[in-house]
Design an enzyme around this catalytic site. Structure first.
Site, PDB file in Angstrom:
ATOM      1  N   LYS A  51       0.832  -1.199   0.000  1.00  0.00           N
ATOM      2  CA  LYS A  51       0.000   0.000   0.000  1.00  0.00           C
ATOM      3  C   LYS A  51       0.867   1.250   0.000  1.00  0.00           C
ATOM      4  O   LYS A  51       1.746   1.411   0.840  1.00  0.00           O
ATOM      5  CB  LYS A  51      -0.921  -0.006   1.223  1.00  0.00           C
ATOM      6  CG  LYS A  51      -1.864  -1.199   1.258  1.00  0.00           C
ATOM      7  CD  LYS A  51      -2.646  -1.271   2.546  1.00  0.00           C
ATOM      8  CE  LYS A  51      -1.776  -1.612   3.726  1.00  0.00           C
ATOM      9  NZ  LYS A  51      -2.548  -1.875   4.961  1.00  0.00           N
ATOM     10  N   THR A  70      -8.527   8.691   8.770  1.00  0.00           N
ATOM     11  CA  THR A  70      -8.154   7.447   8.081  1.00  0.00           C
ATOM     12  C   THR A  70      -7.938   6.303   9.058  1.00  0.00           C
ATOM     13  O   THR A  70      -7.264   5.322   8.720  1.00  0.00           O
ATOM     14  CB  THR A  70      -6.873   7.679   7.253  1.00  0.00           C
ATOM     15  OG1 THR A  70      -5.828   8.166   8.128  1.00  0.00           O
ATOM     16  CG2 THR A  70      -7.095   8.674   6.135  1.00  0.00           C
ATOM     17  N   GLY A  97      -8.220   3.005  10.719  1.00  0.00           N
ATOM     18  CA  GLY A  97      -8.753   1.702  10.326  1.00  0.00           C
ATOM     19  C   GLY A  97      -8.747   1.418   8.842  1.00  0.00           C
ATOM     20  O   GLY A  97      -9.332   0.417   8.410  1.00  0.00           O
ATOM     21  N   THR A  98      -8.070   2.248   8.045  1.00  0.00           N
ATOM     22  CA  THR A  98      -8.096   2.012   6.599  1.00  0.00           C
ATOM     23  C   THR A  98      -7.417   0.699   6.217  1.00  0.00           C
ATOM     24  O   THR A  98      -7.872  -0.008   5.319  1.00  0.00           O
ATOM     25  CB  THR A  98      -7.425   3.167   5.839  1.00  0.00           C
ATOM     26  OG1 THR A  98      -6.138   3.431   6.420  1.00  0.00           O
ATOM     27  CG2 THR A  98      -8.261   4.427   5.907  1.00  0.00           C
ATOM     28  N   GLY A  99      -6.301   0.362   6.895  1.00  0.00           N
ATOM     29  CA  GLY A  99      -5.621  -0.885   6.574  1.00  0.00           C
ATOM     30  C   GLY A  99      -6.457  -2.106   6.907  1.00  0.00           C
ATOM     31  O   GLY A  99      -6.512  -3.069   6.137  1.00  0.00           O
ATOM     32  N   CYS A 100      -7.128  -2.055   8.054  1.00  0.00           N
ATOM     33  CA  CYS A 100      -8.028  -3.147   8.444  1.00  0.00           C
ATOM     34  C   CYS A 100      -9.157  -3.293   7.429  1.00  0.00           C
ATOM     35  O   CYS A 100      -9.511  -4.403   7.004  1.00  0.00           O
ATOM     36  CB  CYS A 100      -8.631  -2.876   9.826  1.00  0.00           C
ATOM     37  SG  CYS A 100      -7.417  -2.519  11.111  1.00  0.00           S
TER      38      CYS A 100
END
Length: 271
Positions: free
Chosen positions: A173, A204, A206-209
């Site tokens: 990412k 942003t 929690g975007t990776g989760c």
């Protein structure tokens, strides 16, 4: 209906971890299940503390799910200790579920370390060979590949290094770079770039989760990897575009924007 299991830590403020995963599963129309490995006391500003769950109880949670319910995909998030990594790896190796997506969570959005970076070698040795997709961000990829990433060429080099650890696919990412939000999907042969316009927002959390859970949900529904990642990126971009100004810090993304805006369809309404 397809079924997706998340193995991760919980976020009491609702923006990341298990809570973000379950919201993402629901938004994609899949049935979500969870195995909690750590209870994290956090909000939009800071992480106050965390209490890891014992490997025995983690194994019992995994048993409870797998002995009773079909699992079409697994998303793995925070794995904070070698004992927990070993427990999860042993159970996944024994049960062999399909479509395992690993988000190698190391640092919370506010900078709090959720996994000691020195444990990266343990994570690579025990878990990486079992997964289908791994989704590091740039800081995580720098630790995993032991290099600095400051260009698209460096991202491609890091993706090759991480792919050699065993996962079938690497999704690196690029959101931490200053240019457009460019993510890289590497399948061991070809570099596939996915680009979207950068959205200027502090919200942003929690975007990776959310992104990794969306990939798992899409794979559970039978989408090929390129489509699964592309559609997950479109979903998380939408969630960021409509992010919620909740709390005093880095607010969460909006997993249910359309539902909140338009509501549930009226009973008996024409589909």
């Amino acid at each position: 209906m397809n079924h997706v299991l998340t193995i991760a830590g919980s976020d009491c403020s609702g923006g990341a971890g298990i809570q973000a995963d379950m919201k993402t599963f629901a938004a994609h129309g899949v049935y979500g299940m969870s195995v909690i490995v750590s209870v994290v006391a956090e909000n939009t500003q800071r992480v106050i503390g965390a209490q890891d769950i014992s490997p025995t109880l983690i194994a019992e949670q995994l048993q409870a799910v797998f002995e009773d319910i079909r699992v079409d995909a697994v998303k793995i998030g925070m794995l904070p200790s070698p004992a927990i990594m070993a427990c999860v790896a042993e159970n996944l190796e024994r049960r062999r579920p399909r479509n395992i997506v690993l988000d190698p969570v190391m640092i919370a959005k506010n900078g709090y370390p959720l996994m000691d970076s020195r444990l990266a070698e343990t994570l690579v040795a025990l878990v990486f060979p079992l997964v289908d997709v791994v989704t590091p961000n740039i800081p995580e990829a720098e630790v995993l590949a032991n290099m600095t990433i400051s260009s698209t060429e460096a991202m491609e080099t890091a993706a090759r290094i991480i792919h050699a650890y065993g996962p079938r696919y690497v999704v690196l990412k690029g959101g931490h770079r200053s240019d457009d939000a460019a993510d890289l999907l590497y399948d061991g042969n070809t570099m596939h770039w996915l680009r979207a316009k950068r959205i200027e927002t502090k919200n942003t959390h929690g975007t990776g989760c959310t992104f990794s859970s969306a990939i798992a949900a899409n794979l559970a529904m039978g989408k090929p990897i390129n489509d699964a990642v592309r559609d997950a990126k479109a979903y998380v971009t939408m969630a960021i575009a409509h992010a919620l100004t909740i709390g005093k810090g880095c607010g969460p993304t909006h997993h249910f924007h359309d539902l909140y805006k338009y509501g549930l369809p009226r009973q008996g309404a024409q589909k």
